[in-house]
Design a protein around this motif. Structure first.
Motif, PDB file in Angstrom:
ATOM      1  N   LEU A   1       0.822  -1.193   0.000  1.00 30.19           N
ATOM      2  CA  LEU A   1       0.000   0.000   0.000  1.00 30.19           C
ATOM      3  C   LEU A   1       0.863   1.253   0.000  1.00 30.19           C
ATOM      4  O   LEU A   1       0.573   2.236  -0.683  1.00 30.19           O
ATOM      5  N   HIS A   2       1.988   1.197   0.752  1.00 28.83           N
ATOM      6  CA  HIS A   2       2.906   2.343   0.771  1.00 28.83           C
ATOM      7  C   HIS A   2       3.435   2.620  -0.625  1.00 28.83           C
ATOM      8  O   HIS A   2       3.577   3.764  -1.035  1.00 28.83           O
ATOM      9  N   GLU A   3       3.711   1.536  -1.355  1.00 29.21           N
ATOM     10  CA  GLU A   3       4.156   1.688  -2.737  1.00 29.21           C
ATOM     11  C   GLU A   3       3.150   2.486  -3.549  1.00 29.21           C
ATOM     12  O   GLU A   3       3.495   3.425  -4.264  1.00 29.21           O
ATOM     13  N   LEU A   4       1.847   2.095  -3.411  1.00 23.92           N
ATOM     14  CA  LEU A   4       0.799   2.739  -4.201  1.00 23.92           C
ATOM     15  C   LEU A   4       0.658   4.204  -3.807  1.00 23.92           C
ATOM     16  O   LEU A   4       0.500   5.088  -4.650  1.00 23.92           O
ATOM     17  N   ILE A   5       0.718   4.463  -2.493  1.00 22.73           N
ATOM     18  CA  ILE A   5       0.561   5.850  -2.034  1.00 22.73           C
ATOM     19  C   ILE A   5       1.740   6.695  -2.520  1.00 22.73           C
ATOM     20  O   ILE A   5       1.585   7.844  -2.917  1.00 22.73           O
ATOM     21  N   GLY A   6       2.931   6.061  -2.533  1.00 24.73           N
ATOM     22  CA  GLY A   6       4.101   6.751  -3.043  1.00 24.73           C
ATOM     23  C   GLY A   6       3.902   7.184  -4.496  1.00 24.73           C
ATOM     24  O   GLY A   6       4.360   8.247  -4.908  1.00 24.73           O
ATOM     25  N   ARG A   7       3.159   6.348  -5.239  1.00 22.08           N
ATOM     26  CA  ARG A   7       2.938   6.696  -6.638  1.00 22.08           C
ATOM     27  C   ARG A   7       2.071   7.939  -6.790  1.00 22.08           C
ATOM     28  O   ARG A   7       2.181   8.666  -7.764  1.00 22.08           O
ATOM     29  N   PHE A   8       1.156   8.152  -5.844  1.00 21.75           N
ATOM     30  CA  PHE A   8       0.307   9.339  -5.915  1.00 21.75           C
ATOM     31  C   PHE A   8       1.163  10.591  -6.025  1.00 21.75           C
ATOM     32  O   PHE A   8       0.898  11.495  -6.782  1.00 21.75           O
ATOM     33  N   ARG A   9       2.190  10.614  -5.184  1.00 19.07           N
ATOM     34  CA  ARG A   9       3.054  11.792  -5.156  1.00 19.07           C
ATOM     35  C   ARG A   9       3.731  12.001  -6.506  1.00 19.07           C
ATOM     36  O   ARG A   9       3.750  13.099  -7.040  1.00 19.07           O
ATOM     37  N   ARG A  10       4.200  10.871  -7.057  1.00 14.15           N
ATOM     38  CA  ARG A  10       4.865  10.973  -8.349  1.00 14.15           C
ATOM     39  C   ARG A  10       3.904  11.434  -9.437  1.00 14.15           C
ATOM     40  O   ARG A  10       4.287  12.039 -10.420  1.00 14.15           O
ATOM     41  N   GLU A  11       2.609  11.102  -9.241  1.00 21.40           N
ATOM     42  CA  GLU A  11       1.615  11.522 -10.229  1.00 21.40           C
ATOM     43  C   GLU A  11       1.197  12.972 -10.031  1.00 21.40           C
ATOM     44  O   GLU A  11       0.372  13.484 -10.779  1.00 21.40           O
ATOM     45  N   GLY A  12       1.728  13.612  -9.000  1.00 22.08           N
ATOM     46  CA  GLY A  12       1.446  15.027  -8.796  1.00 22.08           C
ATOM     47  C   GLY A  12       0.171  15.290  -8.031  1.00 22.08           C
ATOM     48  O   GLY A  12      -0.326  16.410  -8.009  1.00 22.08           O
ATOM     49  N   ARG A  13      -0.381  14.234  -7.397  1.00 16.28           N
ATOM     50  CA  ARG A  13      -1.608  14.465  -6.641  1.00 16.28           C
ATOM     51  C   ARG A  13      -1.276  14.946  -5.245  1.00 16.28           C
ATOM     52  O   ARG A  13      -0.228  14.616  -4.692  1.00 16.28           O
ATOM     53  N   THR A  14      -2.193  15.720  -4.695  1.00 13.47           N
ATOM     54  CA  THR A  14      -2.082  16.093  -3.296  1.00 13.47           C
ATOM     55  C   THR A  14      -2.689  14.964  -2.474  1.00 13.47           C
ATOM     56  O   THR A  14      -3.725  14.427  -2.836  1.00 13.47           O
ATOM     57  N   VAL A  15      -2.006  14.595  -1.404  1.00 10.03           N
ATOM     58  CA  VAL A  15      -2.519  13.508  -0.570  1.00 10.03           C
ATOM     59  C   VAL A  15      -2.647  13.997   0.861  1.00 10.03           C
ATOM     60  O   VAL A  15      -1.732  14.601   1.409  1.00 10.03           O
ATOM     61  N   LEU A  16      -3.814  13.743   1.433  1.00  8.95           N
ATOM     62  CA  LEU A  16      -3.992  13.965   2.868  1.00  8.95           C
ATOM     63  C   LEU A  16      -4.186  12.593   3.480  1.00  8.95           C
ATOM     64  O   LEU A  16      -5.060  11.826   3.072  1.00  8.95           O
ATOM     65  N   LEU A  17      -3.351  12.305   4.477  1.00  8.33           N
ATOM     66  CA  LEU A  17      -3.291  10.948   5.003  1.00  8.33           C
ATOM     67  C   LEU A  17      -3.440  11.027   6.509  1.00  8.33           C
ATOM     68  O   LEU A  17      -2.748  11.810   7.152  1.00  8.33           O
ATOM     69  N   THR A  18      -4.339  10.267   7.080  1.00 10.61           N
ATOM     70  CA  THR A  18      -4.326  10.186   8.538  1.00 10.61           C
ATOM     71  C   THR A  18      -3.790   8.827   8.914  1.00 10.61           C
ATOM     72  O   THR A  18      -3.980   7.845   8.203  1.00 10.61           O
ATOM     73  N   THR A  19      -3.111   8.795  10.037  1.00 15.60           N
ATOM     74  CA  THR A  19      -2.569   7.509  10.472  1.00 15.60           C
ATOM     75  C   THR A  19      -2.199   7.623  11.932  1.00 15.60           C
ATOM     76  O   THR A  19      -2.035   8.713  12.466  1.00 15.60           O
ATOM     77  N   HIS A  20      -2.142   6.467  12.605  1.00 20.78           N
ATOM     78  CA  HIS A  20      -1.509   6.507  13.916  1.00 20.78           C
ATOM     79  C   HIS A  20      -0.222   5.688  13.904  1.00 20.78           C
ATOM     80  O   HIS A  20       0.376   5.449  14.922  1.00 20.78           O
ATOM     81  N   TYR A  21       0.185   5.245  12.703  1.00 23.50           N
ATOM     82  CA  TYR A  21       1.514   4.637  12.573  1.00 23.50           C
ATOM     83  C   TYR A  21       2.502   5.753  12.274  1.00 23.50           C
ATOM     84  O   TYR A  21       2.495   6.321  11.178  1.00 23.50           O
TER      85      TYR A  21
END
Lengths: 342, 713
Positions: free
Chosen positions: A185-205
């Motif tokens: 999943l981290h891989e996929l989220i990393g791709r968002f950034r490369r695609e130029g999308r803004t990401v808002l992520l909540t986590t407790h990790y």
């Protein structure tokens, strides 16, 4: 080819709105509790922004207000230039969302789910392409409840991308997943950034935030404690690196002198001619070479461990500090978008 | 793509996927298809031996029950489970208007419900064999609006119930009272009146009443329309409320005050169809109301005319008879009969509808259904609004009865005896030789032991039984006569099933035996001799009816003289030009002319003397023409019968009663009188028929169920 299109899109939206999300003075109360208490922060276009906090800090409520599915009691929100309170449809059409617990009808297949959600948006990406993107092509026609947790989360991510959104909001995307699925999943989220999308992520990790996010906001009890790059947060709280060193010598050893910027916090003698030291330093590059060279003539180093200061320590320090200060609570000072340096 | 088209595309896709998921979900298939079908079939098998007239209502009641259950359990279980699992929340963060999803779920349910209903009806038809669907077409809109209402209730439950575990509890709480009180399972007639009323205050109760009204012999269209409207309005209301209050986020519990308001809302929507029915009835019913301003009326019983009066007909039934010309509400329709005499529609208690009265070559190969329908229409033209078929091919007459009930064929109220019970080779088995299946027309009994088997399939289909206990008229006709004991057994068994028995006789002694054996009616005044007065007294005492059918004897006689036949009142009204020409051609080869003219005159004299004696003794005489026999034409023949009865010595009042109130009582129809509660079957004539029976020939218009079916040119 697709990446190129997405990249263009990211760039164009960047020029339109400097901030993807602007929140100021957000308040949300449930009958007895104030879940969000005068919260203000800002997410810049193109960055991956982490909202960090313990369970019950108000992260999900904040995210739901941004998504336009919860009505705040006070404060203003702008999402991609739209107000989710007065114009939720415009916001919903432009964002991609993964809810904390996305669930789909048990018998629906990933392909059907994507086809269905595609009809909800004026423009949408091809379901097959997203199945491929999420690595679900082989499972495209299996019922949802027969998918593994990681596959279900990947489908949820794919669904969040169905409308090719400029802003993706992920609420606890890896909660409850095993290490392998989390890595995927981290891989996929990393791709968002490369695609130029803004990401808002909540986590407790915390290490997830440290690894994925450009900037992190730390929340507790509905308030913002800090908001900055992970590394700068660590430095700001004065977190220290730990060096553990075990020395052996021919005879009984005395505690050696340590260089400046180093401080011995613990000293034990595990064996007759052994000495175990725990040192703290705020700068490894400066103190580690000095330490080793000062020991070289008289001591033999039998083991050396170095632990970097983590966001976790910063987080714990910050939250502990806030607990202590909660009596005389004033709004925490937070960098605004304009003044923050990147 | 515009937002509306966008929404529609999403709605269509979502509906399609819901249906696909349904097909994939074995549990859902079980509860929506297998279980209702199994339930309906087991219920139907349980009651499979019930009378035919009760079968359609039974079938449709079960289907109605099943679809209410479907709405109360299936819809909410699905939606509440989805909400609990967070499925619904995911839709909230899309730009799709939430109602779209609910509407597509609703549509999917309607399709699933429709499939389930169709499957149930088809299987029930195969198992219960309730008769033709055309009998109950009116009930289909009731079921359709019922599905909608079931959906509305289901949506409301889905909107407010926090956990799927609570759905069965709430569903059962609503369902069980409906199950027992609505009349769907336990016939409501068994309840005391107050409980009956209580039982109507739920959607199923409203549906059951409407289904009964739709399946009735004289189906009440306004009742059905009312029920359909009220159910549909209540359903739309429920759906709108459900969409308004629908909770999309998972929630764990409701506060007591929320429980109270949710249950209150459910209760209100539960009783709303019944309340709406009353409200709609109050506002809309005058539209179906007819006011007749009648100069004079004869009410079917009294010895004088009354007038001027206003007759108020609503829903096909006479509601009020008011003195004077009462002004009518704007919504009502006026029929101006201020210069006419209005009297109840006439009845003919003895007709053969599948026969034309011409007996031309090929008459027996014509489609009997068409013949029956044509003769029913012709009867109406002569003011005849009720008839009793005294012998017609069973399946044809049953089919047509269904079409008349359903309002597809305009005709008099139809009663029937079905096949005739006679001796092997007895009358009228000679005519049955033309028919593909003679059991359609006659049942031959050799001994009492044959009765049960021959009678078995008639129950539930026929309204009464007719036996032929005659040996013919010496020396012109001779045929074997039914065994006396077989007749006795037939009467016993028919009575045990609540059916009246009427007996065709030829000879006076046959009449005596039939009366002794307990016949309820005698067809044909004997032409071969005098019936002793003691027998007439017995009949008078027991209320045994005599249907003299003098008209048919006259018809045989007149076939020799086509000119006088065609000059009779109404004959040119009911016969086509072709048929009128045909009469002249047929005379030459007509076989009944074997009876010499003087013998025929003598027979008529004997019969009329018998009628006079019967009348003097107080025997209830009912008009019946035996139309369909040679020279005796449907509709016209009744007027001939009335003239011949008058000729026999009956005063006009008695003649008129024989064709109205007394006939209706014999046919067991709520007709034959102008009084509240009677069907709106009327004729209007010029003149005073109590003084001059000929006035009946001046028919100005004929009304059936409040609708003018014929107007004199």
């Amino acid at each position: 080819m697709n990446e190129a299109i997405i990249e263009t899109r990211g760039v164009s939206s960047r020029s339109e709105h400097e901030a993807a999300i602007e929140i100021s003075g957000l308040v949300k109360r449930y009958s007895e509790v104030t879940a969000v208490d005068h919260l203000s922060f800002c997410v810049r276009v193109g960055e991956t922004f982490g909202l960090l906090g313990p369970n019950g800090a108000g992260k999900t409520t904040t995210v739901e207000c941004i998504e336009g599915i919860r009505r705040p009691d006070a404060g203003t929100i702008r999402v991609l230039g739209f107000d989710p309170i007065t114009n939720p449809a415009a916001v919903k059409a432009r964002i991609g969302v993964q809810l904390q617990t996305t669930s789909l009808p048990p018998l629906i297949t990933p392909r059907e789910a994507l086809q269905l959600f595609a009809t909800f948006y004026p423009r949408h990406r091809e379901p097959d392409e997203l199945l491929d993107w999420a690595g679900l092509s082989a499972h495209a026609d299996r019922p949802y409840d027969s998918l593994s947790g990681g596959q279900q989360q990947r489908l949820a991510l794919a669904l969040a991308l169905i409308n090719d959104p400029a802003l993706v909001i992920l609420d606890e995307p890896t909660a409850g997943l095993d290490a392998h699925a989390r890595h995927e999943l981290h891989e996929l989220i990393g791709r968002f950034r490369r695609e130029g999308r803004t990401v808002l992520l909540t986590t407790h990790y915390i290490e997830e935030a440290e690894r994925l996010c450009d900037r992190v906001a730390i929340m507790n009890h509905g308030r913002l404690i800090a908001c900055d790059k992970p590394q700068r947060l660590i430095e700001a709280v004065g977190a220290q690196h730990t060096v553990e060193i075990t020395l052996t010598g021919p005879s009984e050893l005395s505690v050696p002198p340590v260089p400046a910027r180093c401080r011995v916090v613990d000293c034990t003698r595990p064996g007759p001619n052994e000495l175990h030291l725990t040192l703290l330093t705020d700068s490894l590059p400066e103190s580690l070479p000095a330490l080793i060279s000062s020991l070289a003539p008289d001591y033999t180093i039998s083991s050396l461990h170095v632990r970097n200061a983590t966001l976790e320590e910063a987080f714990l320090k910050l939250t502990a500090k806030q607990e202590a200060e909660s009596s005389r609570s004033a709004s925490p000072t937070v960098q605004s978008c304009q003044h923050a340096d990147r | 793509m515009g937002p509306t088209r966008q929404m529609f595309a999403a709605y269509r896709k979502s509906t399609a996927i819901s249906l696909r998921l349904w097909l994939r979900d074995r549990q859902a298939l079980f509860w929506t298809l297998a279980f209702p079908i199994a339930f309906a079939l087991s219920f139907a098998l349980f009651f499979s031996r019930m009378p035919e007239t009760d079968r359609w209502p039974l079938v449709l009641r079960i289907v109605a029950l099943n679809l209410v259950a479907l709405g109360l359990f299936s819809v909410p279980t699905q939606l509440v489970t989805w909400r609990e699992r967070g499925v619904l929340r995911r839709y909230l963060v899309t730009p799709l208007p939430p109602a779209t999803l609910l509407l597509s779920e609703a549509t999917a349910f309607l399709i699933i419900g429709g499939i389930s209903i169709l499957a149930q009806i088809v299987l029930l038809i195969l198992v219960v064999r309730p008769g033709s669907v055309s009998d109950v077409t009116l009930a289909l809109p009731v079921l359709a609006s019922g599905v909608l209402m079931a959906l509305g209730l289901g949506m409301i439950i889905a909107a407010v119930v926090p956990s799927p575990k609570l759905v069965p509890a709430i569903g059962q709480t609503l369902f069980l009272p409906m199950l027992f009180l609505s009349g769907a399972t336990i016939p409501a007639e068994l309840f005391p009146p107050w409980l009956r009323t209580v039982g109507e205050y739920n959607p199923l109760g409203v549906m059951v009443r409407a289904i009964e009204a739709a399946c009735d012999q004289t189906p009440s269209v306004p009742e059905v329309v009312l029920a359909v409207l009220s159910l549909a309005v209540a359903a739309v209301l429920s759906l709108l409320v459900a969409i308004r209050i629908f909770r999309w986020d998972p929630f764990t519990a409701l506060r007591p005050s929320q429980w109270a308001s949710s249950l209150g809302l459910l209760g209100a929507l539960l009783i709303s169809p019944r309340i709406l029915r009353s409200l709609i009835a109050l506002t809309l019913l005058p539209i179906g109301t007819v006011y007749i301003h009648a100069g004079r009326i004869w009410d079917g019983e009294s010895d004088r005319l009354r007038g001027p009066v206003t007759i108020v007909i609503r829903g096909g039934t006479i509601r009020q008879v008011l003195d004077g010309f009462v002004p009518l509400p704007k919504t009502a329709r006026l029929i101006d009969a201020r210069r006419l005499t209005v009297l109840p529609g006439l009845g003919d208690a003895h007709v053969h509808l599948a026969a034309t009265g011409l007996f031309y070559p090929g008459a027996f190969t014509e489609d009997p259904d068409q013949l029956i329908e044509r003769n029913l229409r012709r009867s109406l033209l002569c003011g005849v609004t009720m008839v009793k078929s005294c012998g017609d091919p069973l399946s044809s007459i049953l089919r047509v009865r269904g079409r008349v009930r359903g309002g597809f064929v305009r005709g008099p109220a139809l009663r029937l005896v079905g096949p005739l019970f006679t001796a092997p080779g007895g009358h009228p088995a000679q005519f049955a030789a033309f028919m593909p299946d003679k059991r359609e027309f006659v049942r031959e009994l050799s001994s009492p032991s044959d009765v049960e088997e021959q009678l078995a399939d008639c129950f539930g289909k026929v309204d009464s039984i007719k036996a032929v206990y005659g040996s013919g008229i010496e020396p012109f006709f001779n045929y074997p006569r039914l065994d006396r004991e077989a007749l006795a057994e037939l009467i016993r068994q028919a009575h045990r099933h609540g059916l009246k028995v009427t007996v065709h006789v030829d000879q006076p002694e046959e009449l005596i035996t039939a009366v002794e054996l307990g016949a309820d009616g005698i067809e044909h005044a004997p032409v071969a001799g005098r019936v002793p007065e003691t027998t007439w007294k017995t009949m008078a005492r027991r209320g045994t009816v005599l249907v003299p059918t003098l008209a048919v004897y006259d018809g045989f006689r007149q076939m020799r003289n086509p000119d006088s036949l065609l000059a009779e009142p109404f004959v040119r009204v009911v016969l086509s030009e072709d048929e009128q020409r045909l009469i002249r051609q047929l005379v030459a080869r007509f076989t009944v002319s074997l009876i010499p003219p003087d013998a025929q005159s003598h027979m008529m004299e004997v019969a009329q003397n018998n009628v006079a004696a019967a009348y003097q003794a107080g025997v209830p005489i009912v008009a019946g023409s035996d139309a369909g026999n040679p020279g005796t034409f449907h509709g016209a023949a009744l007027h001939r019968e009335l003239r011949l009865l008058a000729q026999s010595g009956l005063p006009p009042l008695e003649v008129l009663k024989a064709a109205t109130s007394r006939c209706a009582a014999w046919l067991e129809l709520p007709a034959g009188r102008i009084a509240p509660g009677c069907t709106g079957d009327l004729t209007a004539v010029r003149g005073n028929p109590l003084e001059h029976l000929d006035a009946l020939a001046n028919v100005q218009w004929v009304m059936r169920l409040g609708r003018v079916e014929y107007r004199a040119p």
